[in-house]
Design a protein around this motif. Structure first.
Motif, PDB file in Angstrom:
ATOM      1  N   HIS A 167      -8.624  -7.492  -5.769  1.00 24.04           N
ATOM      2  CA  HIS A 167      -8.313  -8.929  -5.191  1.00 24.04           C
ATOM      3  C   HIS A 167      -9.723  -9.629  -4.571  1.00 24.04           C
ATOM      4  O   HIS A 167      -9.784 -10.635  -4.757  1.00 24.04           O
ATOM      5  CB  HIS A 167      -7.232  -8.513  -4.072  1.00 24.04           C
ATOM      6  CG  HIS A 167      -7.066  -9.925  -3.162  1.00 24.04           C
ATOM      7  ND1 HIS A 167      -6.283 -10.601  -3.642  1.00 24.04           N
ATOM      8  CD2 HIS A 167      -7.562 -10.213  -1.937  1.00 24.04           C
ATOM      9  CE1 HIS A 167      -6.140 -11.677  -2.802  1.00 24.04           C
ATOM     10  NE2 HIS A 167      -7.248 -11.440  -1.546  1.00 24.04           N
ATOM     11  N   ASP A 168     -10.652  -8.842  -4.155  1.00 23.68           N
ATOM     12  CA  ASP A 168     -11.813  -9.399  -3.505  1.00 23.68           C
ATOM     13  C   ASP A 168     -12.395 -10.127  -4.808  1.00 23.68           C
ATOM     14  O   ASP A 168     -13.537 -10.989  -4.544  1.00 23.68           O
ATOM     15  CB  ASP A 168     -12.526  -8.362  -3.001  1.00 23.68           C
ATOM     16  CG  ASP A 168     -12.158  -7.722  -1.956  1.00 23.68           C
ATOM     17  OD1 ASP A 168     -11.515  -8.435  -0.835  1.00 23.68           O
ATOM     18  OD2 ASP A 168     -12.008  -6.315  -1.783  1.00 23.68           O
ATOM     19  N   PHE A 225      -4.273  -3.294  -0.484  1.00 28.36           N
ATOM     20  CA  PHE A 225      -4.786  -2.759   0.966  1.00 28.36           C
ATOM     21  C   PHE A 225      -6.149  -3.486   0.996  1.00 28.36           C
ATOM     22  O   PHE A 225      -6.749  -3.870  -0.142  1.00 28.36           O
ATOM     23  CB  PHE A 225      -4.608  -1.452   1.164  1.00 28.36           C
ATOM     24  CG  PHE A 225      -5.869  -0.540   0.507  1.00 28.36           C
ATOM     25  CD1 PHE A 225      -6.760  -0.400   0.971  1.00 28.36           C
ATOM     26  CD2 PHE A 225      -5.372  -0.195  -0.931  1.00 28.36           C
ATOM     27  CE1 PHE A 225      -7.863   0.490   0.262  1.00 28.36           C
ATOM     28  CE2 PHE A 225      -6.179   0.807  -1.379  1.00 28.36           C
ATOM     29  CZ  PHE A 225      -7.426   0.878  -0.950  1.00 28.36           C
ATOM     30  N   ASN A 226      -6.779  -3.726   2.302  1.00 27.25           N
ATOM     31  CA  ASN A 226      -7.965  -4.210   2.244  1.00 27.25           C
ATOM     32  C   ASN A 226      -9.150  -2.956   1.891  1.00 27.25           C
ATOM     33  O   ASN A 226      -9.509  -2.216   2.946  1.00 27.25           O
ATOM     34  CB  ASN A 226      -8.214  -4.925   3.647  1.00 27.25           C
ATOM     35  CG  ASN A 226      -9.537  -5.681   3.779  1.00 27.25           C
ATOM     36  OD1 ASN A 226     -10.544  -5.302   3.080  1.00 27.25           O
ATOM     37  ND2 ASN A 226      -9.373  -6.670   4.637  1.00 27.25           N
ATOM     38  N   LYS A 285     -15.774   0.496   4.649  1.00 23.57           N
ATOM     39  CA  LYS A 285     -17.013  -0.268   5.157  1.00 23.57           C
ATOM     40  C   LYS A 285     -17.949   0.961   5.681  1.00 23.57           C
ATOM     41  O   LYS A 285     -19.046   0.702   5.246  1.00 23.57           O
ATOM     42  CB  LYS A 285     -16.589  -1.119   6.364  1.00 23.57           C
ATOM     43  CG  LYS A 285     -17.835  -1.950   6.884  1.00 23.57           C
ATOM     44  CD  LYS A 285     -17.334  -2.903   7.929  1.00 23.57           C
ATOM     45  CE  LYS A 285     -18.505  -3.713   8.523  1.00 23.57           C
ATOM     46  NZ  LYS A 285     -18.296  -4.590   9.406  1.00 23.57           N
ATOM     47  N   LYS A 305     -12.478  -3.423   3.960  1.00 23.96           N
ATOM     48  CA  LYS A 305     -12.474  -3.141   5.560  1.00 23.96           C
ATOM     49  C   LYS A 305     -12.202  -1.384   5.586  1.00 23.96           C
ATOM     50  O   LYS A 305     -12.678  -0.930   6.499  1.00 23.96           O
ATOM     51  CB  LYS A 305     -11.033  -3.750   6.240  1.00 23.96           C
ATOM     52  CG  LYS A 305     -10.987  -3.854   7.647  1.00 23.96           C
ATOM     53  CD  LYS A 305     -10.025  -4.312   8.181  1.00 23.96           C
ATOM     54  CE  LYS A 305      -9.642  -4.159   9.633  1.00 23.96           C
ATOM     55  NZ  LYS A 305      -8.276  -4.780  10.194  1.00 23.96           N
ATOM     56  N   GLU A 306     -11.467  -0.907   4.749  1.00 23.38           N
ATOM     57  CA  GLU A 306     -11.122   0.603   5.043  1.00 23.38           C
ATOM     58  C   GLU A 306     -12.128   1.211   4.714  1.00 23.38           C
ATOM     59  O   GLU A 306     -12.639   2.414   5.236  1.00 23.38           O
ATOM     60  CB  GLU A 306      -9.912   0.786   4.125  1.00 23.38           C
ATOM     61  CG  GLU A 306      -9.648   2.289   4.389  1.00 23.38           C
ATOM     62  CD  GLU A 306      -8.128   2.619   3.713  1.00 23.38           C
ATOM     63  OE1 GLU A 306      -8.169   3.931   3.368  1.00 23.38           O
ATOM     64  OE2 GLU A 306      -7.237   1.746   3.776  1.00 23.38           O
ATOM     65  N   ASP A 314       0.964  -1.175   0.136  1.00 22.74           N
ATOM     66  CA  ASP A 314       0.026   0.046  -0.011  1.00 22.74           C
ATOM     67  C   ASP A 314       0.866   1.155   0.042  1.00 22.74           C
ATOM     68  O   ASP A 314       1.552   1.645   1.034  1.00 22.74           O
ATOM     69  CB  ASP A 314      -1.041  -0.014   1.333  1.00 22.74           C
ATOM     70  CG  ASP A 314      -1.822   1.181   1.347  1.00 22.74           C
ATOM     71  OD1 ASP A 314      -1.943   2.070   0.441  1.00 22.74           O
ATOM     72  OD2 ASP A 314      -2.625   1.217   2.285  1.00 22.74           O
ATOM     73  N   GLY A 338     -12.073  -4.460  -3.493  1.00 20.18           N
ATOM     74  CA  GLY A 338     -10.739  -4.184  -3.954  1.00 20.18           C
ATOM     75  C   GLY A 338     -10.569  -5.309  -5.184  1.00 20.18           C
ATOM     76  O   GLY A 338     -11.716  -6.315  -5.154  1.00 20.18           O
TER      77      GLY A 338
END
Length: 137
Positions: A117-118, A128-129, A135, A132-133, A87, A115
């Motif tokens: 990636h998801d 980075f998530n 939400k 989560k960031e 990140d 993201g």
């Protein structure tokens, strides 16, 4: 307007210390990948400037099987100087991304923020998530 269910966050996979500005990214997409235009709807450079790519009404070219119902946002960076996923967002990029997501929430309030990636676990992008960031947005 097309139905948008996802806002997908990406990184440009550009190492720290190297630049890939908006026009360079657009050039890469058009001349090397043979896209009609840059694949993203928004591109955020390290200085926090938000560049508009494709119009939101247009289908992007940023996430296989999800382009028709998503908005793509990419930030410049995502790799350490030695090419490892990281990140690398600057404070300016973080602020710009948050402001952009809040603005998009008014247009597509029910879209999920994820993201890359998801949706494609083989990819580290955006490094980075995002779920989560973002939400609470």
């Amino acid at each position: 307007m097309r139905k948008i269910t996802l806002i997908i966050i990406h990184c440009s996979a550009t190492p720290e210390g190297r630049n890939l500005d908006f026009e360079a990214c657009r050039y890469e997409h058009v001349h090397h990948r043979r896209f009609k235009d840059i694949g993203y709807h928004f591109y955020i450079t390290r200085d926090g400037e938000i560049h508009r790519g494709r119009a939101i009404e247009q289908i992007g070219a940023h996430c296989k099987d999800h382009n028709a119902h998503s908005i793509g946002i990419c930030y410049e960076g995502g790799l350490s100087a030695d090419g490892v996923p990281k990140d690398t967002r600057t404070m300016e990029q973080k602020g710009a991304m948050l402001a952009l997501l809040r603005e998009l929430r008014t247009i597509v309030p029910k879209a999920l923020i994820v993201g890359h990636h998801d949706l494609n676990p083989v990819k580290a992008c955006p490094c980075f998530n995002a779920v989560k960031e973002f939400k609470g947005i």
